[in-house]
Each structure stands twice: as structure tokens, then as C-alpha cells.
Design a protein around this motif. Structure first.
Motif, PDB file in Angstrom:
ATOM      1  N   MET A   1     -26.758 -23.032  18.317  1.00 16.18           N
ATOM      2  CA  MET A   1     -27.239 -24.386  18.526  1.00 16.18           C
ATOM      3  C   MET A   1     -26.803 -24.920  19.890  1.00 16.18           C
ATOM      4  SD  MET A   1     -29.168 -26.298  16.845  1.00 16.18           S
ATOM      5  CE  MET A   1     -29.670 -27.921  16.449  1.00 16.18           C
ATOM      6  N   ASN A   2     -25.630 -24.499  20.384  1.00 15.78           N
ATOM      7  CA  ASN A   2     -25.177 -24.934  21.699  1.00 15.78           C
ATOM      8  C   ASN A   2     -26.132 -24.491  22.801  1.00 15.78           C
ATOM      9  OD1 ASN A   2     -22.988 -26.478  21.159  1.00 15.78           O
ATOM     10  ND2 ASN A   2     -21.472 -24.852  21.438  1.00 15.78           N
ATOM     11  N   LYS A   3     -26.662 -23.277  22.704  1.00 15.82           N
ATOM     12  CA  LYS A   3     -27.598 -22.782  23.708  1.00 15.82           C
ATOM     13  C   LYS A   3     -28.891 -23.592  23.688  1.00 15.82           C
ATOM     14  CE  LYS A   3     -26.017 -18.030  24.117  1.00 15.82           C
ATOM     15  NZ  LYS A   3     -26.384 -16.611  24.040  1.00 15.82           N
ATOM     16  N   LEU A   4     -29.312 -23.960  22.501  1.00 18.55           N
ATOM     17  CA  LEU A   4     -30.523 -24.770  22.377  1.00 18.55           C
ATOM     18  C   LEU A   4     -30.310 -26.155  22.995  1.00 18.55           C
ATOM     19  CD1 LEU A   4     -33.405 -25.056  21.350  1.00 18.55           C
ATOM     20  CD2 LEU A   4     -32.478 -25.734  19.135  1.00 18.55           C
ATOM     21  N   ASN A   5     -29.168 -26.763  22.714  1.00 19.62           N
ATOM     22  CA  ASN A   5     -28.860 -28.073  23.301  1.00 19.62           C
ATOM     23  C   ASN A   5     -28.737 -27.980  24.817  1.00 19.62           C
ATOM     24  OD1 ASN A   5     -28.876 -29.402  20.864  1.00 19.62           O
ATOM     25  ND2 ASN A   5     -26.682 -29.195  20.525  1.00 19.62           N
ATOM     26  N   ALA A   6     -28.138 -26.910  25.304  1.00 18.78           N
ATOM     27  CA  ALA A   6     -28.009 -26.721  26.751  1.00 18.78           C
ATOM     28  C   ALA A   6     -29.387 -26.546  27.384  1.00 18.78           C
ATOM     29  CB  ALA A   6     -27.126 -25.516  27.046  1.00 18.78           C
ATOM     30  N   LEU A   7     -30.266 -25.813  26.725  1.00 16.53           N
ATOM     31  CA  LEU A   7     -31.620 -25.603  27.239  1.00 16.53           C
ATOM     32  C   LEU A   7     -32.400 -26.925  27.261  1.00 16.53           C
ATOM     33  CD1 LEU A   7     -33.802 -23.689  28.232  1.00 16.53           C
ATOM     34  CD2 LEU A   7     -34.381 -23.224  25.840  1.00 16.53           C
ATOM     35  N   ILE A   8     -32.278 -27.699  26.214  1.00 17.01           N
ATOM     36  CA  ILE A   8     -32.951 -29.006  26.151  1.00 17.01           C
ATOM     37  C   ILE A   8     -32.426 -29.908  27.262  1.00 17.01           C
ATOM     38  CG2 ILE A   8     -33.188 -31.116  24.779  1.00 17.01           C
ATOM     39  CD1 ILE A   8     -33.316 -29.273  22.285  1.00 17.01           C
ATOM     40  N   SER A   9     -31.128 -29.913  27.457  1.00 13.36           N
ATOM     41  CA  SER A   9     -30.523 -30.715  28.511  1.00 13.36           C
ATOM     42  C   SER A   9     -31.020 -30.270  29.882  1.00 13.36           C
ATOM     43  CB  SER A   9     -29.003 -30.613  28.443  1.00 13.36           C
ATOM     44  OG  SER A   9     -28.414 -31.334  29.487  1.00 13.36           O
ATOM     45  N   TYR A  10     -31.109 -28.974  30.092  1.00 20.15           N
ATOM     46  CA  TYR A  10     -31.592 -28.427  31.355  1.00 20.15           C
ATOM     47  C   TYR A  10     -33.040 -28.848  31.597  1.00 20.15           C
ATOM     48  CZ  TYR A  10     -33.046 -25.032  34.867  1.00 20.15           C
ATOM     49  OH  TYR A  10     -33.554 -24.442  35.996  1.00 20.15           O
ATOM     50  N   ILE A  11     -33.853 -28.764  30.567  1.00 16.84           N
ATOM     51  CA  ILE A  11     -35.262 -29.156  30.684  1.00 16.84           C
ATOM     52  C   ILE A  11     -35.386 -30.642  31.003  1.00 16.84           C
ATOM     53  CG2 ILE A  11     -37.419 -29.449  29.378  1.00 16.84           C
ATOM     54  CD1 ILE A  11     -36.708 -26.767  27.985  1.00 16.84           C
ATOM     55  N   GLU A  12     -34.587 -31.460  30.364  1.00 21.82           N
ATOM     56  CA  GLU A  12     -34.618 -32.903  30.620  1.00 21.82           C
ATOM     57  C   GLU A  12     -34.191 -33.220  32.049  1.00 21.82           C
ATOM     58  OE1 GLU A  12     -32.163 -34.379  27.450  1.00 21.82           O
ATOM     59  OE2 GLU A  12     -33.854 -34.559  26.057  1.00 21.82           O
ATOM     60  N   GLN A  13     -33.159 -32.543  32.531  1.00 26.49           N
ATOM     61  CA  GLN A  13     -32.703 -32.756  33.903  1.00 26.49           C
ATOM     62  C   GLN A  13     -33.759 -32.299  34.904  1.00 26.49           C
ATOM     63  OE1 GLN A  13     -28.954 -30.735  34.113  1.00 26.49           O
ATOM     64  NE2 GLN A  13     -27.850 -32.335  32.995  1.00 26.49           N
ATOM     65  N   THR A  14     -34.408 -31.191  34.599  1.00 28.58           N
ATOM     66  CA  THR A  14     -35.473 -30.685  35.465  1.00 28.58           C
ATOM     67  C   THR A  14     -36.630 -31.670  35.499  1.00 28.58           C
ATOM     68  OG1 THR A  14     -34.852 -28.405  34.947  1.00 28.58           O
ATOM     69  CG2 THR A  14     -37.044 -28.749  35.878  1.00 28.58           C
ATOM     70  N   GLU A  15     -36.966 -32.226  34.362  1.00 30.39           N
ATOM     71  CA  GLU A  15     -38.035 -33.221  34.289  1.00 30.39           C
ATOM     72  C   GLU A  15     -37.674 -34.460  35.124  1.00 30.39           C
ATOM     73  OE1 GLU A  15     -40.728 -35.547  30.959  1.00 30.39           O
ATOM     74  OE2 GLU A  15     -38.735 -34.834  30.392  1.00 30.39           O
ATOM     75  N   GLN A  16     -36.438 -34.906  35.038  1.00 30.07           N
ATOM     76  CA  GLN A  16     -35.995 -36.055  35.826  1.00 30.07           C
ATOM     77  C   GLN A  16     -36.077 -35.752  37.322  1.00 30.07           C
ATOM     78  OE1 GLN A  16     -32.062 -36.979  34.400  1.00 30.07           O
ATOM     79  NE2 GLN A  16     -32.802 -38.138  32.630  1.00 30.07           N
ATOM     80  N   LEU A  17     -35.665 -34.558  37.693  1.00 27.73           N
ATOM     81  CA  LEU A  17     -35.722 -34.155  39.094  1.00 27.73           C
ATOM     82  C   LEU A  17     -37.168 -34.138  39.592  1.00 27.73           C
ATOM     83  CD1 LEU A  17     -34.327 -33.143  41.665  1.00 27.73           C
ATOM     84  CD2 LEU A  17     -34.487 -30.833  40.729  1.00 27.73           C
ATOM     85  N   LEU A  18     -38.063 -33.568  38.809  1.00 27.20           N
ATOM     86  CA  LEU A  18     -39.471 -33.529  39.195  1.00 27.20           C
ATOM     87  C   LEU A  18     -40.052 -34.933  39.299  1.00 27.20           C
ATOM     88  CD1 LEU A  18     -40.749 -30.483  37.104  1.00 27.20           C
ATOM     89  CD2 LEU A  18     -40.460 -30.612  39.583  1.00 27.20           C
ATOM     90  N   ASP A  19     -39.674 -35.808  38.380  1.00 23.57           N
ATOM     91  CA  ASP A  19     -40.128 -37.195  38.445  1.00 23.57           C
ATOM     92  C   ASP A  19     -39.655 -37.866  39.731  1.00 23.57           C
ATOM     93  OD1 ASP A  19     -41.465 -37.053  36.016  1.00 23.57           O
ATOM     94  OD2 ASP A  19     -39.850 -38.013  34.862  1.00 23.57           O
ATOM     95  N   MET A  20     -38.410 -37.617  40.108  1.00 20.40           N
ATOM     96  CA  MET A  20     -37.875 -38.203  41.342  1.00 20.40           C
ATOM     97  C   MET A  20     -38.589 -37.647  42.570  1.00 20.40           C
ATOM     98  SD  MET A  20     -33.778 -38.743  40.758  1.00 20.40           S
ATOM     99  CE  MET A  20     -33.409 -37.046  40.378  1.00 20.40           C
ATOM    100  N   VAL A  21     -38.877 -36.353  42.565  1.00 22.25           N
ATOM    101  CA  VAL A  21     -39.585 -35.743  43.694  1.00 22.25           C
ATOM    102  C   VAL A  21     -40.991 -36.334  43.810  1.00 22.25           C
ATOM    103  CG1 VAL A  21     -40.613 -33.594  44.540  1.00 22.25           C
ATOM    104  CG2 VAL A  21     -38.260 -33.600  43.716  1.00 22.25           C
ATOM    105  N   LEU A  22     -41.674 -36.469  42.689  1.00 28.42           N
ATOM    106  CA  LEU A  22     -43.015 -37.052  42.714  1.00 28.42           C
ATOM    107  C   LEU A  22     -42.990 -38.501  43.194  1.00 28.42           C
ATOM    108  CD1 LEU A  22     -44.569 -35.602  39.441  1.00 28.42           C
ATOM    109  CD2 LEU A  22     -45.186 -35.040  41.788  1.00 28.42           C
ATOM    110  N   GLU A  23     -42.015 -39.267  42.748  1.00 30.36           N
ATOM    111  CA  GLU A  23     -41.892 -40.657  43.179  1.00 30.36           C
ATOM    112  C   GLU A  23     -41.606 -40.727  44.679  1.00 30.36           C
ATOM    113  OE1 GLU A  23     -41.738 -44.870  42.944  1.00 30.36           O
ATOM    114  OE2 GLU A  23     -42.665 -43.306  41.725  1.00 30.36           O
ATOM    115  N   GLN A  24     -40.759 -39.852  45.168  1.00 32.56           N
ATOM    116  CA  GLN A  24     -40.452 -39.815  46.602  1.00 32.56           C
ATOM    117  C   GLN A  24     -41.702 -39.460  47.397  1.00 32.56           C
ATOM    118  OE1 GLN A  24     -40.028 -36.849  48.752  1.00 32.56           O
ATOM    119  NE2 GLN A  24     -39.394 -38.080  50.480  1.00 32.56           N
ATOM    120  N   GLN A  25     -42.487 -38.519  46.921  1.00 34.32           N
ATOM    121  CA  GLN A  25     -43.725 -38.145  47.613  1.00 34.32           C
ATOM    122  C   GLN A  25     -44.731 -39.295  47.585  1.00 34.32           C
ATOM    123  OE1 GLN A  25     -44.915 -34.528  45.644  1.00 34.32           O
ATOM    124  NE2 GLN A  25     -43.682 -33.245  47.014  1.00 34.32           N
TER     125      GLN A  25
END
Length: 63
Positions: A1-25
Motif C-alpha cells: 500500500m505504501n508504494k501505491l500511496n507514493a505513486l499517487i503522490s508522485y502523480i499528483e505532484q506531476t500534475e501540479q507541475l504540469l499545471d504550473m508549466v501550462l499557466e506560465q506558458q
């Protein structure tokens, strides 16, 4: 379950990063567009002052 939570967290952080990049563009394009509009307005105003063009909506050409 820890790996699943880590993967979900990674995906959420990646989504936030992409959102910030799109907003900056988006902001970069908006700024670029504003600069181009301003430059075009300055060129038209200069041409009006030199009487090279007439703009019926401009106070310069209303005399």
C-alpha cells in the motif's frame, strides 16, 4: 500500500507541475500578445502624428 500511496503522490505532484508549466506558458503568451498590441498601437499613433494614416476614431485625426 505504501508504494501505491507514493505513486499517487508522485502523480499528483506531476500534475501540479504540469499545471504550473501550462499557466506560465499562458502568462508568457498573454504578455507577448500585450506587448505586440502595444507596439502596434504606438506605430499607428506615430503614423497618425506624421499624417501618414487617418483613424476616424482617433482624437489626433479629428481636427
Amino acid at each position: 500500500m505504501n508504494k501505491l500511496n507514493a505513486l499517487i503522490s508522485y502523480i499528483e505532484q506531476t500534475e501540479q507541475l504540469l499545471d504550473m508549466v501550462l499557466e506560465q506558458q499562458r502568462l508568457t503568451l498573454s504578455l507577448q500578445f500585450s506587448k505586440e498590441i502595444s507596439n502596434a498601437h504606438q506605430k499607428v499613433s506615430l503614423a497618425e502624428k506624421k499624417r501618414q494614416v487617418k483613424n476616424a476614431c482617433s482624437p489626433v485625426s479629428s481636427d
